[in-house]
Each structure stands twice: as C-alpha cells, then as structure tokens.
Design an enzyme around this catalytic site. Structure first.
Site, PDB file in Angstrom:
ATOM      1  N   LEU A  64       0.836  -1.204   0.000  1.00  0.00           N
ATOM      2  CA  LEU A  64       0.000   0.000   0.000  1.00  0.00           C
ATOM      3  C   LEU A  64       0.872   1.256   0.000  1.00  0.00           C
ATOM      4  O   LEU A  64       0.579   2.241  -0.674  1.00  0.00           O
ATOM      5  CB  LEU A  64      -0.948   0.000   1.209  1.00  0.00           C
ATOM      6  N   ASN A 102       1.727   4.323  18.699  1.00  0.00           N
ATOM      7  CA  ASN A 102       2.536   5.157  17.815  1.00  0.00           C
ATOM      8  C   ASN A 102       1.866   5.329  16.457  1.00  0.00           C
ATOM      9  O   ASN A 102       2.499   5.719  15.483  1.00  0.00           O
ATOM     10  CB  ASN A 102       3.933   4.560  17.656  1.00  0.00           C
ATOM     11  N   ILE A 148      20.494  20.972  18.063  1.00  0.00           N
ATOM     12  CA  ILE A 148      19.924  19.852  18.821  1.00  0.00           C
ATOM     13  C   ILE A 148      20.671  18.544  18.563  1.00  0.00           C
ATOM     14  O   ILE A 148      20.544  17.593  19.328  1.00  0.00           O
ATOM     15  CB  ILE A 148      18.424  19.701  18.513  1.00  0.00           C
ATOM     16  N   GLU A 158      25.571  13.548  13.865  1.00  0.00           N
ATOM     17  CA  GLU A 158      24.835  12.275  13.895  1.00  0.00           C
ATOM     18  C   GLU A 158      24.729  11.561  12.548  1.00  0.00           C
ATOM     19  O   GLU A 158      23.781  10.811  12.302  1.00  0.00           O
ATOM     20  CB  GLU A 158      23.430  12.462  14.525  1.00  0.00           C
ATOM     21  N   GLU A 190      10.656  22.810  21.981  1.00  0.00           N
ATOM     22  CA  GLU A 190      10.122  23.393  20.751  1.00  0.00           C
ATOM     23  C   GLU A 190       9.177  24.540  21.109  1.00  0.00           C
ATOM     24  O   GLU A 190       8.212  24.349  21.843  1.00  0.00           O
ATOM     25  CB  GLU A 190       9.350  22.284  20.033  1.00  0.00           C
ATOM     26  N   HIS A 198      10.464  22.191  11.107  1.00  0.00           N
ATOM     27  CA  HIS A 198       9.517  21.353  10.373  1.00  0.00           C
ATOM     28  C   HIS A 198       9.174  21.946   9.022  1.00  0.00           C
ATOM     29  O   HIS A 198       8.409  21.368   8.263  1.00  0.00           O
ATOM     30  CB  HIS A 198       8.248  21.159  11.193  1.00  0.00           C
TER      31      HIS A 198
HETATM   32  N1  GLN Z   1      19.522  14.620  18.800  1.00  0.00           N
HETATM   33  C1  GLN Z   1      18.396  14.266  17.977  1.00  0.00           C
HETATM   34  C2  GLN Z   1      18.488  15.004  16.655  1.00  0.00           C
HETATM   35  O1  GLN Z   1      18.993  16.091  16.659  1.00  0.00           O
HETATM   36  C3  GLN Z   1      17.110  14.623  18.637  1.00  0.00           C
HETATM   37  C4  GLN Z   1      15.922  14.309  17.782  1.00  0.00           C
HETATM   38  C5  GLN Z   1      14.615  14.299  18.519  1.00  0.00           C
HETATM   39  O2  GLN Z   1      14.538  14.663  19.651  1.00  0.00           O
HETATM   40  N2  GLN Z   1      13.569  13.878  17.886  1.00  0.00           N
HETATM   41  O3  GLN Z   1      18.036  14.510  15.639  1.00  0.00           O
HETATM   42 ZN    ZN Z   2      13.252  16.999  18.881  1.00  0.00          ZN
END
Ligand code: GLN
Ligand code: ZN
Length: 795
Positions: free
Chosen positions: A38, A154, A472, A525, A706, A735
C-alpha cells in the site's frame, strides 16, 4: 468433520450451549500489506507514476488477501472497513462529511483528491520529526489536517475538525462498498466503524463556544443511515469502536454515550452492535457500559486482566462478550494454556454461545507476518507472534474452548514450551543486570550538588556568552548520507570507506559550525540511522527485524526495535565518534545520547517484567556511556528524551507512577558525572503544563524545547513553575523549509527574555536538522547566530 469447523457467519448461534466453535475475531488487521504494497502504491500515485484505477486495484487486492489470510487462519468474525488509504478517523470524517471549508468540498461523494488533500495538504507536503512527532508544513494551498497520536499507540490519526454550524451528511459509501466487496468474495463480514462518541471526542474546533459533543444529535442520523444500509446488504452485526471508554470521562461524555447507543438501538433495532473498548480497563466506566443497550461488548483483557470478574459480573446475562485475550499491542507469543486456565471458567459461567475470542485491540498495531523474518535468532523467533500468528492463536483458543483442549493439544504444548523456554532463557535473563538494578541507590539518581551550585561551577568553566548558541544534534541526512549507509549495508563499500565518508561529513559539519560562530557544537549524527535503533543495535537485549513494519501514519511505517532481554552495554557506543569530533575543535562538543525513556517508548517492550524495570536497566547502560564520555573528556552531554511525554498513561491516576519512574530513570542516567559536567536534555514538543513538575525534577542543567511556532507562549509553564535551570526555547521551526530571518528570531528571543532571566536562555532550533536540506540550514543557522549577537548587544 474433523479439525476446525468455522461457523461461516462467525456469530454466536442462538440459544445453543454446546457449540462446535467459538467465534474468533480480529477487530481489524494491518492494511499496509506484507511487503508494504500500500505504501508503494500510494507513493506512486501521489507522484503521478500510477493512476487512480491502479491504486484502487492494489487496494482491492490487499483487502482480498487480508480476508483470505484471516479465513485460512481460522478467523470467523472477519472485519470489513478496517482497510484505509490513510487513516480510519479520516475515513470517518469523510463518511460523515466533516470536511473543513478550506478543501472546497461542495457536497456529494468525497473524491480521492479531497481525501488526500485532507491527509497531506493540497500540495501533498508533509514532514515528520522522528517517529512520534508529525507536522505538516503550511505552504500554499490547503494545509493537511492536524495529526496526533491514537491513544497511547505510535499510530497517528487525522484530527477531525468541527465548526459550531457543522452539519453532517453521508458522503462516502466506503463501509457499504467494502461490505459488498467482501460479500462478493464469499465473506459475511462484521463492518468496523469508529464510534460516534470517540469520533467527536477526538476532534477539535477553532471555536471554544461549543462542545463537540453537542454535535451528537446531528451526527447520529448519518450513523443510522450507514447502519441501515449495511443491514440492507446483510450485515447483522457491526463493530463500533469506542476506545474512549478506557479514558477518564466526564458527565457530558458519559451522557453522550448513553444517548448515542440508545438512539442507535431505537433506530436500527435489527443490527447487533459489538461495542469495542480497548487500550485499557473500563474501570469506573464499567457501569455505564453495562447499561448501554448493545448486543455485545469487547473487553481488553490484556491491559484489563485484573478487572475481568468485576466487569463481567456487571454485564447483562444475555450480552455477547468478546474476550480480548491476545495482546494486540505487542509481538509476544501467547501462553495459550495459561489463557485457557483463566477464561475457561468465564466461558462456562456465561455460556459458550455468548463468548467471542479476540485480540485485545485491532491487530493494526503489530507487524504482519513473523515468517518473513528469516534472520532472527531462532529462540527469539519462537517467542514471537505477529498478526498472522496471533490469528492462529486466537483460533486455537476458540477450538479449545468449544470442543476441548485435546483438539489443539499440539498448539497448546508448543505454546507452553515456548513460554517456558523464554522464561528460563539466558538470552533473556542476565544475573549481573538484575543485581545491578537491585543495587541502585537513591544517591545514584542525584547529582552531587544542587543546580545553583553546578551552574556557578559550569559558568566559571565554560565562560560562554549570554544567549549561547547551539543545535539539537543532527545535521541534514542528505541522500548522499543515506546512499552511503545503504551501500555499506549491501556490502558495495567497505567499512573503511563508509567510515571515511562519515568522518568527512562530520569534519565538514564541525568546521562549518565553527565558521558561523556557534558556541557549542555537535558532530551531526551522520553515523546514526535512527536515534533509538543506533543505540538498540549496540545494546544487549534488543533485536531488530527486516520487515516487521507497523503503520505510523499514512504511508509511513516504522520497525520498532524488540526489547526482549535484560539490557546491558557490552562496550562504549559513541565515545570514539565523540573523540574524533572534539579533536576537530576547541569549542565544547556535546556528547549526544538517547535517553532510557525514549528508547523504551519507541520499542516493543517485554511483557514479563514491568516497563519501569526495563527502563532502569537501559538507564544504567546509558549512564555508563555518560560517564565514559566524561572520562574521555566530554564537558557537555545531551540526553534526548523526545518520547517522555508520549509515554504518559491514558488515565490520569496513573501519571504519577509513570513520571516517577521515567524521571527517576533519566536521573540515574544523568547523575554519574561531576558538577562541572553539563547535562543537556531535549524534548521535541512543547506541551509542558501538566508535566512541568516532572520536567523540573529531571534537573537537567539545560533543556531545549520546541517553541518557535507557538511564539514562546509555551514557556508559560516554565514561568509559572519558576523553572530555575537553563532553557533553550527553539527559535527556528525545523519542520518547514522556510528560513526565518534575523529579525523574526530576535523577536522570539525578546519574548523569551520577557519570560526568563538572560542567564537562563540558550539559543537553538526547535529540534534536530536531519530532515532539512543544507541550503536552508546554512541560512537559518547563520541568521540564528546573528540574532543571538544582536540580542547580546541589547541585553
Ligand atoms: N539529537 C536528535 C536530533 O537532533 C534529537 C531528535 C529528537 O529529539 N527527535 O536529531
Ligand atoms: Zn526533537
């Protein structure tokens, strides 16, 4: 006749106390297809690669396969209308014509174009920040409807939107079409609908002057029309899902349920309603449910294990009870003899003709077929059951109850043997871990000094400017990054080549952060596929699947890790990457970890020990990583708890217990370090009002949250609480691809400044940048650093 003797219609035979089969229901099945057919079809359709006819054909095939698989596995109460192109709540909005004006719908049957506009926006844009957190960005055209989590799963549903003048009219024949479609294939199904009260309760409106429930009188005629049409087609039973019955309900909501079901009983007297409750106990709603004039009630007896006797004693003697005894929320194989021990007396007491067997909830929330997992450890595999295996379990229970355990003795024996093996397996139980958890002391959950003292020490150490800037954690996961990962997984590039690629990405990212003048850096990351999986893969006690997909929203699916055993950390997980990244700069490089509560909440968890215990095990493992990072020289360590809030229990009375162990686990993770080491945490959402005490109790030195889209209003909770620690309220909405300019961000900083003291405030984006592209990120962060500079001048 030997073997199963399915009762074709699947419904209890009247007044017979000796039955040859007990009806076996699924309540609903995964719709995405065993190979995510799907998803493929939807994405091809959205991008114009296939036409509508071809999409419809795939969908019909998936439904037919689904019905056939259920029948083959011995399911006798087969659902219809459990299929959805996107979401069953959206289907309901469309069915009743609850379509906001922005979609320019003028009545009549709702087109697929309108349906997908509601799901994805009329430009088809959507963006997700990690598993649990979904946003739509607002470009031109109509935005998508809001999306939020379906109870505590979820799975995300599209939030219905109502206005005070809302009217309803039957605007989709989907439930009837799918009933007919099944009938033509030889199945007399039990159609499933989201119940009218749950539907209204889950909706929102922009006008606080009326309650959604006041629309019930207008809504019910549409339900009556649908039920009547279904009855005309031959449906004698329908399943109405009212999971709101496991929530705390106020008097209005209870009254609405009474009105709704009395009205349906009156107006559609020939239709039998199976009122499905799930995701928890009925608790104080049991009396209400007992009084509703319905023919059947489904109970979640996995989560409601403890209340089975009290609830049943309240139910009228002639009511059909659907016993939800197989876990529809988890992937464990059931211990069938143990279930039979528990329910045989119930079946005898009530009469087998008044019993159905079912999963605790729809099977939507589990993966489809365990047989597809060819690489799983054989022992672990023998302890698992996905949707198809659960159907077989259900039908074995049905037969055992109707004609005796002997008819299915092999199944029962295999199930008991698997349960015993799991219980005794050294793969599950690790004595050293148990001992370590037992030896946790209160001290281990406390930093050495209180925040005020730590802050002094840390300020003297870091000498950061006011309004320090940081990010972040993640930087764009470009297609190059994903391609390299896939190539490494396939073996087309070597480990050394992949490593070199990642080092190069990291080096460029660190250098660039330094160039634009960020104060506290991250490594980006790039080596992480996912913030939970990356750690799960390196911890003992977790397993990963190849194709155990579960729908998250629309065409998006996730493969949650399976937490099957005691958790330990064989070796450091992030230290080498951190060392490399720190070697590239003199500025502080944050160590970047995912916290224990988030790892737990985004996994399938054990059902043999409490979640709190698994959480503490993970906490100890991550604590070791924290102290290893400190030993290696890290001065700042961020422990993300993105999913802490979404783990809140459905009932308020259970919040405190959850928050106590969740916050306790975070503190165990964070408290092994010296006062001079700065602990950061991040939460990518913003509704803190009702959990602010718990956030305060986490006692992170710095928390980033946020706030950009709420224009800092969401800081109110922190202000009222007099939150003393440092906070980075996001000033850049990650976003959206839109680049905020300097002025916009200085405006937000000023707002934050009016709520908080200057020395509390950090400047950062709302969340990680992995879903963004480099060009936007470059401009936005450059502007962010400039905004901080200007704010410093003004401070
Ligand atoms: N350290 C993660 C990032 O920067 C945190 C992501 C999250 O909290 N959803 O992607
Ligand atoms: Zn986040």
């Amino acid at each position: 006749m030997s073997g199963p003797c399915p009762n074709i219609t699947g419904f209890p035979m009247s007044n017979s106390s000796s039955v040859t089969s007990i009806p076996v229901a699924t309540l609903g099945t995964p719709r995405i297809g065993p190979r995510r057919e799907l998803k493929t079809a939807l994405e091809n359709y959205w991008s114009g690669r296939i036409d509508e006819a071809s999409l419809l054909k795939t969908a019909a095939q998936l439904r037919a396969d689904n019905w056939a698989r259920q029948k083959a596995r011995g399911v006798t109460v087969i659902p219809s209308n459990d299929f959805s192109f996107y979401d069953q709540v959206l289907d309901t909005s469309v069915m009743v014509g609850a379509i906001p004006d922005v979609y320019n719908w003028t009545g009549g049957e709702v087109s697929l174009a309108t349906y997908f506009a509601m799901a994805r926006g009329s430009q088809g844009e959507d963006a997700a920040c990690e598993h649990g957190h979904v946003h739509h960005h607002h470009g031109h055209g109509a935005p998508a409807q809001e999306m939020t989590k379906w109870f505590d799963t979820n799975y995300h549903y599209m939030v219905p939107e109502f206005s005070k003048e809302q009217t309803f009219a039957l605007s989709s024949t989907k439930p009837i079409d799918e009933y007919r479609e099944a009938r033509a294939l030889g199945y007399r199904t039990r159609p499933v609908l989201v119940g009218p009260v749950t539907f209204l309760k889950l909706g929102k409106s922009h006008d606080a002057s009326f309650s959604n429930l006041s629309l019930l009188d207008r809504l019910l005629p549409v339900y009556i029309e649908v039920l009547n049409k279904l009855a005309t087609e031959g449906a004698d039973w329908v399943q109405l899902d009212e999971p709101c019955l496991v929530l705390d309900l106020d008097a209005n909501e209870k009254a609405a349920l009474k009105t709704a079901y009395s009205e349906l009983a009156l107006k559609v007297p020939g239709t039998k309603i199976m009122l499905a409750t799930y995701f928890g106990e009925l608790g104080d709603n049991a009396d209400l449910v007992a009084k509703l004039p319905v023919a059947g009630v489904h109970l979640d007896l996995v989560r409601g294990k403890g209340e089975i006797d009290t609830v049943l004693s309240k139910m009228p003697a002639d009511r059909v009870i659907s016993l939800g005894v197989i876990d529809g929320r988890n992937i464990w194989r059931a211990n069938l003899p143990a279930i039979l021990d528990r329910i045989e007396p119930v079946v005898t007491g009530r009469g087998a003709h008044l019993i159905e067997i079912a999963p605790s909830c729809s099977l939507l929330h589990v993966p489809i077929d365990l047989d597809q997992e060819t690489a799983l450890d054989a022992d672990l595999k023998s302890w698992l059951a996905f949707s198809l295996q659960k159907m077989s379990e259900l039908s074995a229970l049905g037969r055992a109850l109707a004609v005796g355990r002997n008819t299915v003795k092999d199944e029962l024996a295999a199930s008991a043997a698997a349960a015993a093996a799991r219980k005794a397996s050294p793969k599950v139980h690790n004595k050293a871990v148990a001992e370590r958890v037992a030896a946790i002391t209160a001290d281990m959950a406390n930093r050495r000094s209180a925040f005020a003292r730590r802050a002094q020490i840390q300020r003297a150490r870091f000498k950061l400017p006011v309004f320090p800037t940081t990010t972040i954690g993640s930087f764009p996961q470009t297609s190059d990054v994903r391609k390299a990962r896939a190539a490494f997984a396939k073996g087309t590039i070597t480990m050394a080549q992949y490593d070199e690629f990642l080092r190069e990405e990291t080096r460029r990212t660190v250098e660039w952060q330094e160039t634009i003048g960020l104060d506290v850096l991250v490594h980006g990351e790039f080596e992480r596929n996912d913030m939970v999986q990356y750690f799960g893969e390196q911890l003992s006690g977790f397993a990963f699947t190849k194709s155990a997909w579960v729908q998250s929203y629309g065409s998006r699916c996730v493969r949650p890790p399976i937490l099957f055993g005691d958790v330990s950390r064989p070796k450091p997980m992030t230290v080498e990457w951190w060392k490399y990244a720190q070697s590239l700069t003199k500025r502080p490089m944050k160590g970047m970890l995912t916290g224990p509560v988030t790892i737990l909440n985004w996994s399938f968890v054990r059902d043999d020990i409490p979640r709190s215990k698994s959480c503490r095990q993970i906490a100890l493992a991550i604590r070791d990583e924290v102290t290893d990072l400190e030993k290696a020289g890290a001065t700042m360590i961020q422990i993300d708890e993105a999913a802490l809030r979404e783990g809140l229990p459905l009932r308020r009375s259970e919040w405190k217990t959850y928050l106590d162990w969740a916050v306790g686990s975070f503190r165990i993770t964070a408290s092994g370090v010296a006062d001079e080491t700065q602990i950061h945490t991040h939460m990518c959402y913003s509704e803190f009002n009702d959990i602010i005490d718990a956030i305060g109790a986490m006692d992170a030195d710095v928390i980033s949250i946020e706030t950009s889209r709420s224009k800092m209003e969401l800081l109110d909770a922190f202000v009222t609480y007099k939150y003393p620690n440092e906070i980075g309220p996001g000033v850049y909405d990650i976003h959206s691809p839109r680049v905020p300019d300097v002025e916009e961000m200085t405006g937000l900083i000023e707002k934050a400044r009016s709520h908080l003291t200057a020395d509390q405030i950090w400047i950062n984006p709302d969340c990680g940048l992995k879903t963004r592209g480099w060009p936007e990120v470059r401009s936005a962060l450059t502007n962010m650093v400039e905004a901080a500079r200007q704010a410093r001048g003004a401070a």
